[in-house]
Motif scaffolding. Sequence first.
Motif, PDB file in Angstrom:
ATOM      1  N   VAL A  52      42.737  36.763  44.882  1.00 12.95           N
ATOM      2  CA  VAL A  52      41.545  37.339  44.038  1.00 12.95           C
ATOM      3  C   VAL A  52      41.727  36.427  42.705  1.00 12.95           C
ATOM      4  CG1 VAL A  52      40.328  39.122  42.844  1.00 12.95           C
ATOM      5  CG2 VAL A  52      41.660  39.688  44.938  1.00 12.95           C
ATOM      6  N   ILE A  53      40.362  35.844  42.544  1.00 10.38           N
ATOM      7  CA  ILE A  53      40.318  34.725  41.357  1.00 10.38           C
ATOM      8  C   ILE A  53      39.396  35.411  40.410  1.00 10.38           C
ATOM      9  CG2 ILE A  53      39.881  32.632  40.498  1.00 10.38           C
ATOM     10  CD1 ILE A  53      40.573  31.412  43.406  1.00 10.38           C
ATOM     11  N   ASN A  54      39.670  35.752  39.293  1.00  8.85           N
ATOM     12  CA  ASN A  54      38.972  36.135  38.226  1.00  8.85           C
ATOM     13  C   ASN A  54      38.147  35.325  37.336  1.00  8.85           C
ATOM     14  OD1 ASN A  54      37.812  38.238  36.308  1.00  8.85           O
ATOM     15  ND2 ASN A  54      39.685  38.288  35.022  1.00  8.85           N
ATOM     16  N   ASP A  55      37.484  34.314  38.125  1.00  2.87           N
ATOM     17  CA  ASP A  55      36.632  33.231  37.507  1.00  2.87           C
ATOM     18  C   ASP A  55      35.476  33.022  38.284  1.00  2.87           C
ATOM     19  OD1 ASP A  55      35.805  30.919  36.304  1.00  2.87           O
ATOM     20  OD2 ASP A  55      37.471  29.950  36.718  1.00  2.87           O
ATOM     21  N   ALA A  56      34.464  33.202  37.600  1.00  2.00           N
ATOM     22  CA  ALA A  56      32.870  32.896  38.513  1.00  2.00           C
ATOM     23  C   ALA A  56      32.590  31.570  38.705  1.00  2.00           C
ATOM     24  CB  ALA A  56      31.630  33.409  37.488  1.00  2.00           C
ATOM     25  N   THR A  57      33.526  30.642  37.870  1.00  2.00           N
ATOM     26  CA  THR A  57      33.041  29.148  38.215  1.00  2.00           C
ATOM     27  C   THR A  57      34.053  28.654  39.213  1.00  2.00           C
ATOM     28  OG1 THR A  57      34.628  28.653  36.455  1.00  2.00           O
ATOM     29  CG2 THR A  57      32.276  28.969  35.960  1.00  2.00           C
ATOM     30  N   ALA A  58      34.985  29.553  39.924  1.00  3.28           N
ATOM     31  CA  ALA A  58      36.175  28.878  40.779  1.00  3.28           C
ATOM     32  C   ALA A  58      35.402  28.892  42.161  1.00  3.28           C
ATOM     33  CB  ALA A  58      37.194  29.800  40.694  1.00  3.28           C
ATOM     34  N   TYR A  59      36.163  28.181  42.963  1.00  2.00           N
ATOM     35  CA  TYR A  59      35.841  28.017  44.244  1.00  2.00           C
ATOM     36  C   TYR A  59      36.939  27.999  45.280  1.00  2.00           C
ATOM     37  CZ  TYR A  59      36.209  23.166  43.784  1.00  2.00           C
ATOM     38  OH  TYR A  59      36.602  21.830  43.458  1.00  2.00           O
ATOM     39  N   ASN A  60      36.900  28.268  46.288  1.00  2.00           N
ATOM     40  CA  ASN A  60      38.273  28.480  47.345  1.00  2.00           C
ATOM     41  C   ASN A  60      39.079  27.407  47.107  1.00  2.00           C
ATOM     42  OD1 ASN A  60      40.227  29.025  49.172  1.00  2.00           O
ATOM     43  ND2 ASN A  60      38.555  29.471  50.724  1.00  2.00           N
ATOM     44  N   PRO A  61      40.399  27.468  46.660  1.00  3.60           N
ATOM     45  CA  PRO A  61      41.279  26.265  46.593  1.00  3.60           C
ATOM     46  C   PRO A  61      41.942  26.350  47.688  1.00  3.60           C
ATOM     47  CG  PRO A  61      42.275  28.231  45.447  1.00  3.60           C
ATOM     48  CD  PRO A  61      40.939  28.634  46.173  1.00  3.60           C
TER      49      PRO A  61
END
Length: 817
Positions: free
Chosen positions: A733-742
């Motif tokens: 779970v990534i708490n960042d709206a600008t992130a995408y699947n790494p």
Amino acid sequence: MAGRGRGAGEGEGITAGVSERLMFAYAEPTEETPLSLPELRPPAELPPPGGGAPQPASPAAIFDRIRKPLGRVSLPALRRSVAVAAATELDRGIGFLLVPVFLAAGVIYYFSLSTEPDLYRPLAAVALIAVCAAVSRSWQRTHLVFMATLFCALGFLAAKVETWRMATPMLGSEIQTRLTGRLVTAEAMANGRVRLTIDLMSTEHPTLRYAPDRVRVSARRIPPGMTAGSMLTGYVQLLPPTGPVRPDSYDFSFDSYFAGIGGSGFFLGDPKLIAPAEAPVGARIASTIENAREGIADHIRTSIGGSEGEIAAALIVGVRAGIPEEINESMRRTGIYHIISISGLHMALVAGTIMVLLRGAFALFPDFSSRRPVKKYAAAIALASIAAYLVISGIVVAAERSFIMLAVMLVAVLFDRAALTMRNLVISAIAVILVSPHEVVGPSFQMSFAATAALVGAYAGFADYRAGKATAPPAKRSFLGYLSRKLAVGVGGAAVTSLIAGSATLLFAIWHFQRVSPLSLLANLAVMPIVSLIVMPFAVLSALAMPFGLDGPFLYVMGKGLTAMIAISAWISERSPVDAVGLISIQSVLLATIALVIATMATTWLRLAAVPFALAAMLAIPHVRTPDVLISEDAHLVAMPIGGGELAINRERSNEFTTDNWKRALKAEDIVPPETFAKDALDIADPVDLPPGSPFYCTGDLCIGRHPSGAIVALAENRDSARPACGFADLIVINDATAYNPCRDPRVLVVTKRQLARDGSAAVFFDTQSATARAVIQYAVEKPYRPWHEQRKYTREARGLPPYEKPERAKSSQSSQ
């Protein structure tokens, strides 16, 4: 012809009355003999083989008496018996009783759709079905089918029209702005803050292009002269309505949409009064009523004081924001929280108190009472009293629904009709469904009508049983014996009432709140006499005496009754076991609803058809899978059951409401906070070495926990901190709206803040059969959006934007205020 006449006569005798008995003719069924059920004689009445006194029959003999006639039952005879019973039900008006059932089915179908339908389609469907129903009047069965379909379509159309009519503008994103508006209500809360409902007039710095019409915000304090109708201004932080805290839970956006609330938030400073503007007539009337409510509430709080004063204000004028949360929770745990909400109980007690007082007053004038219909006079004045009670209590939905039910019953008294009948309940249900269709899918409507229908049905059945049973005149008793018997009857009646109402609403309560009150029967038996005999009657007397300044003694007695109620509730709550029961399947609720409808509305032996539905409902309760991980829609909070009744979360401080809801849904008793380490100080050589059922371990921007199934859950603040977890985590779970699947591995489930902003909170399910299978995720909000979720697409997070940063100029302007 004689055979047919005899069969018809038997059918009439069989279907007369609620407590009729259908008997087998022990001859072989013929084409002219309708099937009926066996009348079992009590075992003590079975004569012994050699004659003499009756002897108790063995279980084998009883079974043999049942089996032999049932063995001769033929399918045609069964069909004829069903037809006779169905015809009798139709003659007794079950078609009208089922009208709200079909209306509610149409409403539920509308709100369960995944896409928003057009308005012209249900309109065309209603018109077409109405024509078909009119044409098919000569064919009874076909006509009944078309009528049932027509009412379903009308319920669907009513829900669509309400949604179209409301069209509540919803705030699209979190924003800080200066608002100017007219105060609608101001409620003092238990935490010392004041909750304000405001009709927006304008916004500035910045000006909102799509501003909501009404918002609900809190403030630390308000100016002394601020009342309903006052114009105010202040700098606020507004947030859009939130969605469900987990899939299939209460939707705050849905409630806000139909309440007309387009946003919520809080004042960054204290609101200020400004020069009043001319208000519409409707707004002025509403403000006058609201100020009167607040004035009465303040007077009650001052007279009684403490928590008792807050509860008294809630019971009399519906202002309950100031009740301490520990008292609210103790009443929820003991199953008596329904006392706080103004509903059917309060309306009935007010109407009953008024009628008793008036009938007693009329009895002082026997000449007048003997010549005039004083019962109708009392009913008319009671009707006016509960109408005034509805207005002064704020016309909340629960009180509005209860008023309609009581008004129908009192009007029935005015026209010499029975007041407590299923038909009157049906009339009130139809009115509520057509006026507020969205209430059908809420817990208040479902539980109140389920309890009332069960009580009315049980009362009618018992009355018919007593009417058809010959009773000997009561033996003479002493005065003490008379009082003892009346007390026993009262306690027994209260117990049976609580048991019937609790059984009828049990699955609805579990579905909506995931909790039960194990000691609710004891609590209601202990508290309801106090409420019925002391609290509410003296509340009515205090309201009558308040205009003359003579309400002090009545409020004092009412306060003492509330003190006893609070003490009893707290004592039972401390001894009540854990009330969280977890999730149940929606199928069980639907089956239980069908069983309840059949059991309460059927009057012939067809009510036995409720039994298989009730059994199926009980069997379907566990047919639901509990989530392995729950994720909040803002990506801040993640919870994971780790066994032993413990729920691991990723933050030391969490939203209390969300955490409490998750605890009940996952049947957890204790919260396990994360263990936090300094950056690079977490000494775990390989996260796979974590034992199953480990809580969250956090260091820097990364938290790691392990589910009892062995799946590893990682929580990251950004894409860079999430990348190392791709090699070992099953869920990230990534708490960042600008992130995408790494992660390149398709077996790793990655959930970003942007996905949660679009689709709401999420539930994750791991595959218990395969350690390499990808986890399954279920979101709370489906797309395309319904009208109460349209605002989600406009949030910054849903658009993949970083958090809003206030310009320096706005910051300095705010600091100078």
